[in-house]
Design a protein around this motif. Structure first.
Motif, PDB file in Angstrom:
ATOM      1  N   UNK A  87       0.839  -1.203   0.000  1.00  0.00           N
ATOM      2  CA  UNK A  87       0.000   0.000   0.000  1.00  0.00           C
ATOM      3  C   UNK A  87       0.877   1.257   0.000  1.00  0.00           C
ATOM      4  N   UNK A  88       1.909   1.248   0.798  1.00  0.00           N
ATOM      5  CA  UNK A  88       2.871   2.357   0.790  1.00  0.00           C
ATOM      6  C   UNK A  88       3.442   2.550  -0.604  1.00  0.00           C
ATOM      7  N   UNK A  89       3.847   1.449  -1.181  1.00  0.00           N
ATOM      8  CA  UNK A  89       4.477   1.491  -2.490  1.00  0.00           C
ATOM      9  C   UNK A  89       3.557   2.116  -3.529  1.00  0.00           C
ATOM     10  N   UNK A  90       2.316   1.673  -3.531  1.00  0.00           N
ATOM     11  CA  UNK A  90       1.366   2.114  -4.551  1.00  0.00           C
ATOM     12  C   UNK A  90       0.910   3.555  -4.358  1.00  0.00           C
ATOM     13  N   UNK A  91       0.894   3.994  -3.113  1.00  0.00           N
ATOM     14  CA  UNK A  91       0.292   5.296  -2.833  1.00  0.00           C
ATOM     15  C   UNK A  91       1.255   6.288  -2.200  1.00  0.00           C
ATOM     16  N   UNK A  92       2.523   6.061  -2.446  1.00  0.00           N
ATOM     17  CA  UNK A  92       3.541   6.864  -1.783  1.00  0.00           C
ATOM     18  C   UNK A  92       3.311   8.375  -1.882  1.00  0.00           C
ATOM     19  N   UNK A  93       3.055   8.917  -3.075  1.00  0.00           N
ATOM     20  CA  UNK A  93       2.943  10.377  -3.152  1.00  0.00           C
ATOM     21  C   UNK A  93       1.783  10.933  -2.321  1.00  0.00           C
ATOM     22  N   UNK A  94       0.624  10.292  -2.397  1.00  0.00           N
ATOM     23  CA  UNK A  94      -0.512  10.780  -1.611  1.00  0.00           C
ATOM     24  C   UNK A  94      -0.243  10.608  -0.116  1.00  0.00           C
TER      25      UNK A  94
ATOM     26  N   UNK B  64       6.129   3.253   8.575  1.00  0.00           N
ATOM     27  CA  UNK B  64       5.655   4.625   8.362  1.00  0.00           C
ATOM     28  C   UNK B  64       6.233   5.140   7.049  1.00  0.00           C
ATOM     29  N   UNK B  65       5.448   5.939   6.375  1.00  0.00           N
ATOM     30  CA  UNK B  65       5.775   6.286   4.990  1.00  0.00           C
ATOM     31  C   UNK B  65       7.121   6.983   4.842  1.00  0.00           C
ATOM     32  N   UNK B  66       7.497   7.790   5.812  1.00  0.00           N
ATOM     33  CA  UNK B  66       8.775   8.495   5.700  1.00  0.00           C
ATOM     34  C   UNK B  66       9.946   7.522   5.706  1.00  0.00           C
ATOM     35  N   UNK B  67       9.946   6.632   6.690  1.00  0.00           N
ATOM     36  CA  UNK B  67      11.035   5.665   6.781  1.00  0.00           C
ATOM     37  C   UNK B  67      11.010   4.737   5.581  1.00  0.00           C
TER      38      UNK B  67
ATOM     39  N   UNK C 274      13.635   2.776   0.753  1.00  0.00           N
ATOM     40  CA  UNK C 274      13.497   2.377  -0.643  1.00  0.00           C
ATOM     41  C   UNK C 274      14.280   3.291  -1.567  1.00  0.00           C
ATOM     42  N   UNK C 275      14.123   4.603  -1.379  1.00  0.00           N
ATOM     43  CA  UNK C 275      14.666   5.551  -2.351  1.00  0.00           C
ATOM     44  C   UNK C 275      16.084   6.003  -2.024  1.00  0.00           C
ATOM     45  N   UNK C 276      16.357   6.259  -0.743  1.00  0.00           N
ATOM     46  CA  UNK C 276      17.687   6.759  -0.403  1.00  0.00           C
ATOM     47  C   UNK C 276      18.668   5.618  -0.181  1.00  0.00           C
TER      48      UNK C 276
ATOM     49  N   UNK D  33      12.325  -4.510  -2.051  1.00  0.00           N
ATOM     50  CA  UNK D  33      11.167  -4.950  -1.265  1.00  0.00           C
ATOM     51  C   UNK D  33      11.378  -6.326  -0.663  1.00  0.00           C
ATOM     52  N   UNK D  34      11.990  -7.199  -1.411  1.00  0.00           N
ATOM     53  CA  UNK D  34      12.202  -8.553  -0.913  1.00  0.00           C
ATOM     54  C   UNK D  34      13.050  -8.554   0.349  1.00  0.00           C
ATOM     55  N   UNK D  35      14.097  -7.784   0.319  1.00  0.00           N
ATOM     56  CA  UNK D  35      14.965  -7.710   1.487  1.00  0.00           C
ATOM     57  C   UNK D  35      14.204  -7.179   2.697  1.00  0.00           C
ATOM     58  N   UNK D  36      13.430  -6.117   2.465  1.00  0.00           N
ATOM     59  CA  UNK D  36      12.703  -5.511   3.575  1.00  0.00           C
ATOM     60  C   UNK D  36      11.677  -6.488   4.141  1.00  0.00           C
TER      61      UNK D  36
END
Lengths: 208, 208
Positions: free
Chosen positions: A108-115, A174-177, A182-184, A189-192
């Motif tokens: 869900x985070x992945x799909x809706x990250x910007x919102x 939480x979306x920030x972490x 993921x990005x920084x 995803x598999x590892x996480x």
DNA sequence: TCTCCAAGCGGACAGTTGTCCGTTTGAGTG
DNA sequence: CACTCAAACGGACAACTGTCCGCTTGGAGA
């Protein structure tokens, strides 16, 4: 349960002009967000593009987070419904179900990250409490807590503070972490998922 | 190590007028924050109270988060120094040391909640990355990761993804969740510490 | 001491958030 | 249909963020 309306859908006895304004705002927002991303679009622009005044805009959605919440409504409903169905069955360990919840939340985070990011950003200052005090998080929290309680009942795990453990289990998602990892950090995803699984099912001291 | 300057202290070869401006800004901010709290004070007001123009204010601190970071500098230095000293000794299990770090971090949250909240609020939108990509969090993260690696080396725990586990251990102490638990849910510090201890030392499945 | 210029200064400014308030309107009621 | 008024409207507004740019100045070097 996370009902419709939970995060800002239409209300019921809306006047016709109000319903039309709402639709124009949502359409304009969707278009602008699709074109330029969520973050750089201001409420001012949304209002202008929708052809409604500031008063109308803010009467409907009192800040950008509320507007984004409304746009997320469908997706959130699907998410909670799918999770509900999976958890309903009486089969399998409760901890496995908790893992399912967490993995789906990652998706869900992945799909809706910007919102989700915009919602988080809007919940600052005097709106801090909304970051956790909202129907969506409450539902996550209660669901996780329930699963942990079942796990304790069934002797999958020894008794523990299920309320705290629910928050603690959800916190790493939480979306920030999540976006930072993921990005920084470039984690995949598999590892996480694997690392999370290990921590949830075995804890730090688990059998590895 | 978390050096001085990490989160926004004075720089070195400052011109006299610049040093004076900086001091006036910090003094004004401290006074206003003390009087009315951090959240409701705007950068605009700080500039006015300090008697410096907008250009000067923003040249020194490019947003409110940076200003708050500078105000937090001393406290953060003390915190990291105290943790460093405690971790230095070769005695005791590494997991115990990790617990010490987490408990001290809870105390740090407690003592600096308003400034930490403002820093978090300022790190939104295009500054999202700063929420985790900053010297203070990096230091926390590296320290936790190091302790987990030592714990693995010494066979206190089986091998695991220490990088992910470090973030996951710190995540429940993010200032938003921490304040929500303390202020909205009314959890007391003892309970939170005990629950955290259980999760860190035993995991969900631990011997309870 | 004088010259010079990078560093610093302040204030105007565009763009934004969120509120306020006088005006308009839709949908019940008679 | 006419009346009524709560609900909805829009746009002016105050306050704020962060940038830009022309002016000023501290202090290094001659």
């Amino acid at each position: 349960m996370l009902d419709a309306e939970a995060w800002g859908a239409e209300c019921c006895g809306e006047r016709r002009d109000a319903a039309e304004s709402r639709q124009r705002i949502l359409d304009a927002a969707r278009a602008l967000f699709a074109e330029r991303g969520v973050e750089p679009v201001s409420m001012y622009e949304v209002g202008r593009a929708a052809g409604v005044g500031q008063g109308t805009l803010y009467r409907r959605y009192e800040h950008k987070g509320a507007l984004c919440g409304a746009l997320l409504h469908e997706s959130a409903g699907r998410f909670s419904e799918e999770v509900r169905v999976r958890l309903e069955g009486d089969d399998g360990p409760a901890l496995e179900k908790l893992m399912y919840l967490l993995q789906r939340l990652a998706g869900f985070n992945e799909e809706n990250a910007p919102l989700l990011g915009a919602i988080r950003d809007a919940a600052g200052g005097e709106r801090r409490r909304e970051r956790y005090h909202n129907p969506f998080y409450q539902w996550l929290r209660e669901t996780a807590k329930m699963l942990l309680e079942i796990a304790v009942e069934r002797r999958e795990i020894p008794p523990l503070d299920t309320e705290y453990a629910a928050d603690a289990s959800l916190a790493p998602l939480n979306i920030d972490l999540y976006l930072y990892q993921r990005q920084e950090l470039g984690m995949d995803r598999g590892r996480m998922t694997a690392a999370m699984r290990r921590l949830v099912l075995e804890g730090l001291k688990g059998s590895g």
